[in-house]
Design an enzyme around this catalytic site. Structure first.
Site, PDB file in Angstrom:
ATOM      1  CE1 TYR A  75      -3.763   2.502   0.596  1.00 49.98           C
ATOM      2  CE2 TYR A  75      -2.863   2.962   2.833  1.00 49.98           C
ATOM      3  CZ  TYR A  75      -3.816   3.095   1.766  1.00 49.98           C
ATOM      4  OH  TYR A  75      -4.489   4.141   2.145  1.00 49.98           O
ATOM      5  NE  ARG A  97      -1.252   5.564   1.347  1.00 47.82           N
ATOM      6  CZ  ARG A  97      -0.529   5.533   2.375  1.00 47.82           C
ATOM      7  NH1 ARG A  97       0.420   4.450   2.292  1.00 47.82           N
ATOM      8  NH2 ARG A  97      -0.596   6.109   3.518  1.00 47.82           N
ATOM      9  CG  ASP A  98      -7.307   6.593   0.094  1.00 45.86           C
ATOM     10  OD1 ASP A  98      -7.995   6.603  -0.657  1.00 45.86           O
ATOM     11  OD2 ASP A  98      -7.559   6.369   1.320  1.00 45.86           O
ATOM     12  CB  SER A 138      -5.246   6.925   4.306  1.00 48.72           C
ATOM     13  OG  SER A 138      -6.188   7.103   3.270  1.00 48.72           O
ATOM     14  CG  ASP A 182      -9.064   2.736  -0.337  1.00 43.61           C
ATOM     15  OD1 ASP A 182      -9.914   1.690  -0.371  1.00 43.61           O
ATOM     16  OD2 ASP A 182      -9.073   3.476   0.631  1.00 43.61           O
ATOM     17  CG  ASP A 195     -10.824   4.010   9.922  1.00 43.20           C
ATOM     18  OD1 ASP A 195      -9.995   3.050   9.675  1.00 43.20           O
ATOM     19  OD2 ASP A 195     -11.725   3.873  10.387  1.00 43.20           O
TER      20      ASP A 195
END
Length: 398
Positions: free
Chosen positions: A119, A124-125, A131, A170, A352
């Site tokens: 990940y 990212r995301d 995140s 994701d 989260d």
């Protein structure tokens, strides 16, 4: 905002995935690990019928060193130790955290399989703030050489240990539903190239691969099933249709029920546009589309925090859902041929995202009425939340 099947509304469904806490150091155990000879996994079969998901020491130490000494109710200790003994995935979410892999591999006995999340894509995301990763859009070469190649090198040095990979939560689902988000448009080429490179490079005999496929409230909308399957299948084919590829991972860090019927949002006004009201239906329905697109279609399902339903105001609310509980424990007994196993991918107890609206990585979803507050930064240990997961566990851990 109400979740609908429109592209704009579906942008809300992206579930931000919290990075594991950096505060705990990994140390290999002294027990005998690995098999006497090289492991060769048959990705045409369900390897979870043969191997038990390993309870990794990173998460165990979080529980033993962070959670248990700080329990507000000492009667929760036994349940906390049960969680520590439950198989879960190790997250490699930064280049530095690739260092977690070697000690994690060193502790896995021959009859168990190590779960690993890969990940760290550039950008990212792309549809969430909590995140976001370390690599910027355009840093694909770093992703390949400093991240994926290092992981491959370590895995090759441990051929006697079985490993199950979840590839890039994701990522590709965001390209299906969030094409109107500029950050996702900017990230698209790197996502596709990066995922294909990861699949190809990590196609090793002792590894079985699952690519992230969101969940029923994301790609399960009727309008998203076909383009979602085609997007994932393109990555699989771009990687050369790797032999060790098994299928998809669903509900990663999510909250959806496995087989609740009627589903949590089945009475919503837009429910007629989504026939996948639980993950069992999603695995079956999306699996048919994947097969038609020419991709292996078996699945593992994250049930780690899905013990309580009816908590979210909207299907896309992904952050620290208040009232949640640990869910079904890892098991290959799913009752569905396409579902290889229930697994715990997200480490319950790691936040989260922060509820502090002044924080740089604050995402408004973490400040919604159905999100637990206060909550720390993504990946930080969240003691109060962990205790809530224990109390509300279903099946009960108490």
């Amino acid at each position: 905002m109400k979740i609908t099947s429109s592209a704009a509304a579906l942008a809300l469904v992206a579930s931000a995935v919290a990075a594991p806490s950096p505060t705990t150091q990994d140390k290999p155990t002294k027990r005998q690990a690995g098999c006497a000879s090289a492991v060769s996994l048959n990705a045409q079969t369900n390897v979870f019928k043969q191997y038990t998901l390993h309870a990794n020491n990173f998460y165990r130490k979080e529980i033993e060193e962070l959670a248990i000494p700080n329990l507000s109710d000492p009667s929760l200790e036994a349940a906390a130790r049960k969680v520590a003994d439950t198989g879960s995935f190790v997250w490699l979410d930064t280049i530095a955290n690739v260092d977690r892999l070697e000690p994690a591999l060193a502790e896995v006995p021959c009859n168990e399989i190590l779960g690993v999340v890969v990940y760290d894509l550039p950008g990212r995301d792309c549809a969430a703030k909590a995140s976001n990763g370390e690599l910027k859009v355009g840093e694909l070469n770093r992703y390949k050489t400093e991240f994926i190649d290092r992981i491959a090198s370590i895995l090759k040095a441990h051929p006697n240990t079985a490993v199950a990979l979840v590839i890039e939560p994701d990522s590709l689902p965001n390209l299906v539903t969030n094409s109107d988000v500029q950050a996702c448009r900017n990230s698209a080429a790197g996502y596709r190239d990066g995922v294909a490179y990861a699949l190809k490079t990590l196609n090793l005999p002792n590894v079985v691969q699952y690519i992230d496929a969101g969940h029923g409230g994301w790609l399960g909308w009727d309008a998203n099933l076909k383009p979602g399957a085609e997007e994932l299948a393109k990555a699989y084919k771009a990687a050369g249709s790797p032999k060790q590829f098994r299928g998809i991972a669903t509900n990663v860090a999510g909250w959806n029920a496995w087989d609740l019927s009627p589903g949590e949002f089945s009475s919503a006004s837009d429910a007629k546009y989504n026939s996948c009201q639980n993950e069992r239906t999603y695995v079956n329905t999306f699996g048919q589309r994947l097969k038609a697109a020419g991709m292996p279609n078996h699945a593992i399902v994250d049930t780690g925090r899905s013990g309580v339903q009816g908590l979210r105001q909207e299907w896309g609310n992904w952050c620290n859902v208040d009232g949640a509980g640990f869910g079904r424990p890892p098991s290959a007994d799913t009752g569905l041929e396409l579902a290889d196993a229930f697994v715990w991918v997200k480490p319950g107890g790691e936040s989260d995202g922060t509820s502090d609206s002044s924080a740089v990585r604050y995402d408004s979803f973490c400040g919604k009425p159905d999100a637990f507050q206060p909550s720390p930064e993504a990946g930080a240990w969240h003691q109060e939340y962990f205790e809530m997961l224990l109390r509300n566990s279903n099946p009960s851990l108490l």
